[in-house]
Design an enzyme around this catalytic site. Sequence first.
Site, PDB file in Angstrom:
ATOM      1  N   CYS A 141       0.836  -1.207   0.000  1.00  9.34           N
ATOM      2  CA  CYS A 141       0.000   0.000   0.000  1.00  9.34           C
ATOM      3  C   CYS A 141       0.868   1.252   0.000  1.00  9.34           C
ATOM      4  O   CYS A 141       1.420   1.624   1.044  1.00  9.34           O
ATOM      5  CB  CYS A 141      -0.927  -0.026   1.213  1.00  9.34           C
ATOM      6  SG  CYS A 141      -1.920   1.462   1.379  1.00  9.34           S
ATOM      7  N   CYS A 144      -0.363   4.096   2.205  1.00  9.52           N
ATOM      8  CA  CYS A 144      -0.085   3.914   3.643  1.00  9.52           C
ATOM      9  C   CYS A 144       1.403   4.116   3.949  1.00  9.52           C
ATOM     10  O   CYS A 144       1.750   4.757   4.929  1.00  9.52           O
ATOM     11  CB  CYS A 144      -0.445   2.498   4.101  1.00  9.52           C
ATOM     12  SG  CYS A 144      -1.933   1.810   3.391  1.00  9.52           S
ATOM     13  N   ASP A 145       2.273   3.542   3.138  1.00  4.14           N
ATOM     14  CA  ASP A 145       3.688   3.433   3.525  1.00  4.14           C
ATOM     15  C   ASP A 145       4.652   4.311   2.731  1.00  4.14           C
ATOM     16  O   ASP A 145       5.829   4.417   3.101  1.00  4.14           O
ATOM     17  CB  ASP A 145       4.137   1.961   3.405  1.00  4.14           C
ATOM     18  CG  ASP A 145       3.342   1.047   4.335  1.00  4.14           C
ATOM     19  OD1 ASP A 145       2.865   1.545   5.366  1.00  4.14           O
ATOM     20  OD2 ASP A 145       3.189  -0.145   4.019  1.00  4.14           O
TER      21      ASP A 145
END
Length: 319
Positions: A141, A144-145
């Site tokens: 992701c 997200c990261d």
Amino acid sequence: MSDNESGMQKHYDVLIIGSGPAGYTAGVYTSRAKLATLIVSGTLPGGQLMTTSEVENYPGFPNGIFGPELMMNMRQQAERFGAIVVDDEVTKVDFKKRPFSITTHGEKYTAEAVIVCTGASPRKLGIDAEQQFGGRGVSYCATCDGPFFKGEDIVVVGGGDTALEEATFLTKFGKSVKIVHRRETLRASKILQDKALENPKIEFVWNNVVSDIKGDKKVHTVQVKDLKTGKEKTIKAGGLFVAIGHEPNTSIFQGHLDLDDKGYIVLKDHTRTSVEGVFAAGDVHDHRYRQAVTAAGFGCMAAIDVERWLSEKKLRKQN
Ligand code: NAP
């Protein structure tokens, strides 16, 4: 209402299958509405966020929060209002007649309404090192990261919309982004292709697959294999983003609920599925947004729909 030997109820107003942001949020709303609520958590209690590190884009946490901590908070919040959470996996459902029956490894339950929140799982490359470097450079992701990979060389795998969108997003953080794709034509939409092809930070590695990942505490290199020549080469990279699609966790619902050609639950009239009284929320039907906050939002919507439906059908007990 019948009880089993351990004192746990077997019949509930609403049974929630799955315990990601959608499932726990649905549980907060239904239990707060005084509906007897059971959440069956599934094999990974807390869902996909249990495998991520810091979550920076969930509103309400200005300094970020660790995924497992966020999920534990959501669980406690649902339990605070009376939801029962069992760490078990649903193996069979019977939605043919009401009350619906749900079988887990350890028990059989019945419920007037069901909310399916089983989510989706990112498709894996299937190589040994992938698991070894999970949370240490291998991610599924970018949203997200991505910010954790500032100044790094990054590899993205895949040739679809997600891979190209994530690669483009990752150029905001990474020094360089290489897209490794198993063919020499892309599946992604023309607009995303053009964006990626024009981006000076993005380079394509065509006809290649990832064969290994090397590093110590974190990823240092990614090994790729040319499918035409069979030759292997090593790419320096601090991060590897796998974007080869998701698979909805719907195998137990096949033949019970309408699914689309990719296996996602088909919704009609907001959060209703093809079976009256069965609702769905989160990534199990939504392959477009796939964010914790959108899943939580869908969980809230499904819980409100369940409460209204139970009242309409006069299945809601007066508390
Ligand atoms: P996808 O369209 O299924 O693409 C998956 C990609 O990964 C394909 O290029 C595929 O290669 C490759 N792949 C699959 N298995 C692989 C494996 N084992 N090893 C190496 N490569 C593998 O998945 P997606 O990109 O996640 O998109 C899912 C859906 O969401 C699509 O409908 C997409 O249009 C939509 N979406 C839309 C947007 C947007 O509109 N902005 C953004 C993201 C996603 P092949 O091409 O060779 O099969």
